[in-house]
Design a protein around this motif. Structure first.
Motif, PDB file in Angstrom:
ATOM      1  N   ALA A   1      -6.501  84.356  66.843  1.00 31.52           N
ATOM      2  CA  ALA A   1      -7.123  83.590  65.752  1.00 31.52           C
ATOM      3  C   ALA A   1      -6.477  82.211  65.650  1.00 31.52           C
ATOM      4  N   ALA A   2      -5.155  82.173  65.794  1.00 29.60           N
ATOM      5  CA  ALA A   2      -4.473  80.873  65.748  1.00 29.60           C
ATOM      6  C   ALA A   2      -4.951  79.994  66.896  1.00 29.60           C
ATOM      7  N   ASP A   3      -5.101  80.592  68.088  1.00 27.59           N
ATOM      8  CA  ASP A   3      -5.615  79.816  69.225  1.00 27.59           C
ATOM      9  C   ASP A   3      -7.019  79.296  68.952  1.00 27.59           C
ATOM     10  N   ALA A   4      -7.771  80.031  68.156  1.00 28.61           N
ATOM     11  CA  ALA A   4      -9.140  79.606  67.842  1.00 28.61           C
ATOM     12  C   ALA A   4      -9.180  78.681  66.625  1.00 28.61           C
ATOM     13  N   GLY A   5      -8.001  78.264  66.142  1.00 27.02           N
ATOM     14  CA  GLY A   5      -7.964  77.241  65.095  1.00 27.02           C
ATOM     15  C   GLY A   5      -7.698  77.758  63.688  1.00 27.02           C
ATOM     16  N   ALA A   6      -7.454  79.075  63.538  1.00 29.23           N
ATOM     17  CA  ALA A   6      -7.255  79.632  62.190  1.00 29.23           C
ATOM     18  C   ALA A   6      -5.772  79.674  61.833  1.00 29.23           C
ATOM     19  N   ALA A   7      -5.499  79.760  60.535  1.00 35.37           N
ATOM     20  CA  ALA A   7      -4.142  80.028  60.056  1.00 35.37           C
ATOM     21  C   ALA A   7      -4.110  81.510  59.704  1.00 35.37           C
ATOM     22  N   ALA A   8      -3.336  82.293  60.447  1.00 29.73           N
ATOM     23  CA  ALA A   8      -3.465  83.745  60.339  1.00 29.73           C
ATOM     24  C   ALA A   8      -2.197  84.411  59.817  1.00 29.73           C
ATOM     25  N   THR A   9      -2.381  85.442  59.007  1.00 33.08           N
ATOM     26  CA  THR A   9      -1.259  86.305  58.601  1.00 33.08           C
ATOM     27  C   THR A   9      -1.603  87.745  58.970  1.00 33.08           C
ATOM     28  N   VAL A  10      -0.571  88.585  59.005  1.00 28.07           N
ATOM     29  CA  VAL A  10      -0.754  89.967  59.447  1.00 28.07           C
ATOM     30  C   VAL A  10      -0.326  90.917  58.341  1.00 28.07           C
ATOM     31  N   ASP A  11      -1.110  91.967  58.150  1.00 29.09           N
ATOM     32  CA  ASP A  11      -0.754  93.003  57.185  1.00 29.09           C
ATOM     33  C   ASP A  11      -1.137  94.350  57.791  1.00 29.09           C
ATOM     34  N   HIS A  12      -0.781  95.403  57.084  1.00 28.91           N
ATOM     35  CA  HIS A  12      -1.048  96.734  57.615  1.00 28.91           C
ATOM     36  C   HIS A  12      -1.416  97.681  56.484  1.00 28.91           C
ATOM     37  N   ALA A  13      -2.279  98.643  56.778  1.00 30.97           N
ATOM     38  CA  ALA A  13      -2.588  99.706  55.814  1.00 30.97           C
ATOM     39  C   ALA A  13      -2.672 101.026  56.559  1.00 30.97           C
ATOM     40  N   GLY A  14      -2.294 102.102  55.887  1.00 33.65           N
ATOM     41  CA  GLY A  14      -2.471 103.442  56.461  1.00 33.65           C
ATOM     42  C   GLY A  14      -3.934 103.852  56.359  1.00 33.65           C
ATOM     43  N   ASP A  15      -4.198 105.097  56.663  1.00 31.30           N
ATOM     44  CA  ASP A  15      -5.594 105.528  56.739  1.00 31.30           C
ATOM     45  C   ASP A  15      -6.165 106.007  55.406  1.00 31.30           C
ATOM     46  N   ASP A  16      -5.426 105.852  54.339  1.00 27.52           N
ATOM     47  CA  ASP A  16      -5.951 106.171  53.013  1.00 27.52           C
ATOM     48  C   ASP A  16      -6.787 104.972  52.541  1.00 27.52           C
ATOM     49  N   PRO A  17      -8.071 105.197  52.260  1.00 17.90           N
ATOM     50  CA  PRO A  17      -8.934 104.068  51.856  1.00 17.90           C
ATOM     51  C   PRO A  17      -8.357 103.271  50.688  1.00 17.90           C
ATOM     52  N   ALA A  18      -7.656 103.940  49.766  1.00 18.06           N
ATOM     53  CA  ALA A  18      -7.078 103.215  48.626  1.00 18.06           C
ATOM     54  C   ALA A  18      -6.012 102.238  49.109  1.00 18.06           C
ATOM     55  N   GLU A  19      -5.294 102.643  50.151  1.00 18.72           N
ATOM     56  CA  GLU A  19      -4.271 101.752  50.707  1.00 18.72           C
ATOM     57  C   GLU A  19      -4.917 100.535  51.367  1.00 18.72           C
ATOM     58  N   LEU A  20      -6.028 100.790  52.051  1.00 19.13           N
ATOM     59  CA  LEU A  20      -6.749  99.670  52.668  1.00 19.13           C
ATOM     60  C   LEU A  20      -7.295  98.748  51.580  1.00 19.13           C
ATOM     61  N   GLU A  21      -7.825  99.327  50.550  1.00 14.65           N
ATOM     62  CA  GLU A  21      -8.370  98.525  49.458  1.00 14.65           C
ATOM     63  C   GLU A  21      -7.274  97.633  48.846  1.00 14.65           C
ATOM     64  N   ALA A  22      -6.100  98.219  48.664  1.00 11.98           N
ATOM     65  CA  ALA A  22      -4.988  97.436  48.107  1.00 11.98           C
ATOM     66  C   ALA A  22      -4.614  96.297  49.050  1.00 11.98           C
ATOM     67  N   ALA A  23      -4.626  96.580  50.355  1.00 11.17           N
ATOM     68  CA  ALA A  23      -4.302  95.529  51.333  1.00 11.17           C
ATOM     69  C   ALA A  23      -5.344  94.418  51.279  1.00 11.17           C
ATOM     70  N   ILE A  24      -6.605  94.811  51.192  1.00 11.17           N
ATOM     71  CA  ILE A  24      -7.675  93.799  51.103  1.00 11.17           C
ATOM     72  C   ILE A  24      -7.479  92.952  49.852  1.00 11.17           C
ATOM     73  N   ASP A  25      -7.139  93.603  48.737  1.00  9.27           N
ATOM     74  CA  ASP A  25      -6.936  92.861  47.485  1.00  9.27           C
ATOM     75  C   ASP A  25      -5.780  91.867  47.573  1.00  9.27           C
ATOM     76  N   ARG A  26      -4.806  92.189  48.411  1.00 10.67           N
ATOM     77  CA  ARG A  26      -3.682  91.243  48.565  1.00 10.67           C
ATOM     78  C   ARG A  26      -4.145  89.925  49.182  1.00 10.67           C
ATOM     79  N   HIS A  27      -5.254  89.947  49.917  1.00  7.53           N
ATOM     80  CA  HIS A  27      -5.648  88.762  50.692  1.00  7.53           C
ATOM     81  C   HIS A  27      -6.985  88.154  50.305  1.00  7.53           C
ATOM     82  N   ARG A  28      -7.828  88.901  49.597  1.00  8.95           N
ATOM     83  CA  ARG A  28      -9.231  88.477  49.489  1.00  8.95           C
ATOM     84  C   ARG A  28      -9.399  87.105  48.842  1.00  8.95           C
ATOM     85  N   GLU A  29      -8.532  86.751  47.937  1.00  8.69           N
ATOM     86  CA  GLU A  29      -8.674  85.441  47.271  1.00  8.69           C
ATOM     87  C   GLU A  29      -8.143  84.304  48.140  1.00  8.69           C
TER      88      GLU A  29
END
Ligand code: AMP
Ligand code: MG
Length: 415
Positions: A211-239
């Motif tokens: 993504a950086a090579d394609a011109g983006a400013a990128a950060t990395v995060d991780h979530a386990g396979d619990d959908p609530a955990e993924l939702e929390a990860a998405i909420d950390r970044h969506r704004e």
């Protein structure tokens, strides 16, 4: 199942250009120019000397013969950066340095080497034609002419040209902000001790750097396979981001969190794309929020999906005219299998000679889990959906992503 083209079309239809921003040239490298760069000044701005030598009037050289050099009086010294414009009369010259403005009354520069180098007077033994060693104002570009086109990438070369044309700032497409969320209970940080069942997270690095090579400013995060955990990860970044790339968890496994979270909603759609690897794909947009890509978790699948869908979208966000690299025909250097009914996008080693040749990066063909073999890929080959087996000598289309020297490989001989 939908085709690769259909999926790409949907992705691009859902992707709108970001705002523009004004940047000093020193910060604009790699960015997409939003408006044509128009020369503010001629290039070069002044008629100037192409050599260290003497500015003079060519008429004064007419009398030179082998046995009778011409002697001119040196009436001025014009270093680079000088604003002097001395009057050069008949039988006169000014010592002038490369890049210094040529006096209006001179028309020719005799190089230092063809003179005796005198400072009070100068002896010249060789005649040269009028206008020689003079760089004319505007000879490269006139003021008002186009230096670089909107939609093009600002390279070291184009930025140097833009600077030379008197421009100090450029309007560019904003840099897309992107977060990669790798999903999977099995994933651990690169370098961490693993127990049975665990693997290092490679997609975070892979996708964020692509993504950086394609011109983006990128950060990395991780979530386990619990959908609530993924939702929390998405909420950390969506704004904070324009694009979310979630890897893993998009297929039909019992614990696929992307599916669990978004399936049935109207923000993200799930498709089966006729591509190998990378069949399951998710794409959509959160309400008032970022684009969302759900890529399959196998690293080669994620890589292929990035090249085919995410990269063009990132380029479109920035306003680039060309959204992906044009494929180039090549010859297969050996046989490999490819699934019928799906376009194969296979990491390959590329040998550029008189004719381009390619070999699968992983010996024996494709395998979406063969992440270590990806280290040997120079790019990818595209094999039509109808093909079942590629045979040595067959024509395939290829995209080179890196050159061998950039890629740290020894220059490799053809297979
Ligand atoms: P999934 O798409 O979640 O079903 O994952 C498919 C395969 O890719 C599994 O073997 C995962 O362990 C592997 N995988 C998923 N995410 C990653 C990752 N971030 N890094 C390395 N391998 C992964
Ligand atoms: Mg998974």
């Amino acid at each position: 199942m939908i085709t690769v083209e259909e999926h790409l079309k949907r992705v691009l239809a859902g992707t709108a250009r970001l705002e523009n921003e004004l940047l000093p040239l020193s910060e604009a490298r790699g960015r997409c120019l939003a408006e044509a760069a128009i020369a503010e000044i001629p290039v070069p701005p002044w008629t100037n000397s192409a050599m260290d030598g003497y500015a003079l009037r060519a008429d004064d050289l007419a009398g030179i013969r082998d046995d009778s050099p011409v002697v001119l009086k040196v009436v001025a010294d014009i270093p680079a950066g000088s604003k002097l414009n001395p009057e050069i009369g008949p039988a006169e010259a000014a010592r002038i340095m490369t890049g210094a403005p040529l006096p209006d009354s001179a028309d020719t520069v005799i190089p230092h080497e063809l003179t005796d180098g005198g400072t009070a007077q100068v002896e010249i033994r060789e005649a040269i034609p009028r206008g020689r060693h003079v760089r004319l104002a505007g000879e490269d570009r006139e003021a008002g002419s186009r230096i670089a086109e909107p939609g093009s990438e600002l390279t070291p070369e184009s930025l140097a040209a833009i600077a030379s044309a008197g421009i100090g700032q450029v309007k560019v497409g904003a840099r897309p902000r992107l977060a990669v969320i790798s999903t999977g209970n099995e994933l651990v940080e690169p370098g961490a001790q693993i127990r049975r069942g665990q693997i290092p997270d490679s997609n975070g690095l892979l996708v964020s750097f692509l993504a950086a090579d394609a011109g983006a400013a990128a950060t990395v995060d991780h979530a386990g396979d619990d959908p609530a955990e993924l939702e929390a990860a998405i909420d950390r970044h969506r704004e904070a981001v324009d694009v979310l790339v979630i890897t893993g968890g998009v297929s039909v496994g019992a614990f696929d969190p992307v599916k669990a979270l978004f399936e049935g909603g109207d923000s993200v759609r799930f498709d089966r794309v006729a591509m190998q690897p990378g069949k399951p794909q998710a794409f959509g947009r959160l309400a008032e929020g970022p684009l969302v890509f759900g890529l399959p978790g196998n690293p080669v699948s994620a890589w292929v999906s990035f090249q085919m869908f995410v990269r063009p979208a990132l380029r479109k966000l920035q306003g680039f005219t060309s959204l992906n690299t044009e494929p180039v025909p090549a010859r297969a250097a050996e046989d490999w299998n490819t699934p019928k009914g799906r376009m194969q996008v296979i990491p390959v080693r590329i040998f550029d000679g008189e004719e381009r040749q390619v070999l699968p990066a992983a010996s024996g063909g494709s395998g979406s889990h063969l992440i270590a073999s990806l280290a040997d890929a120079d790019g990818y080959a595209l094999v039509d959906a109808e093909v079942e087996r590629v045979r040595a000598g067959d024509r395939v289309m290829t995209v080179r992503l890196r050159d061998p020297e950039q890629f740290n490989h020894k220059k490799r001989s053809t297979p």
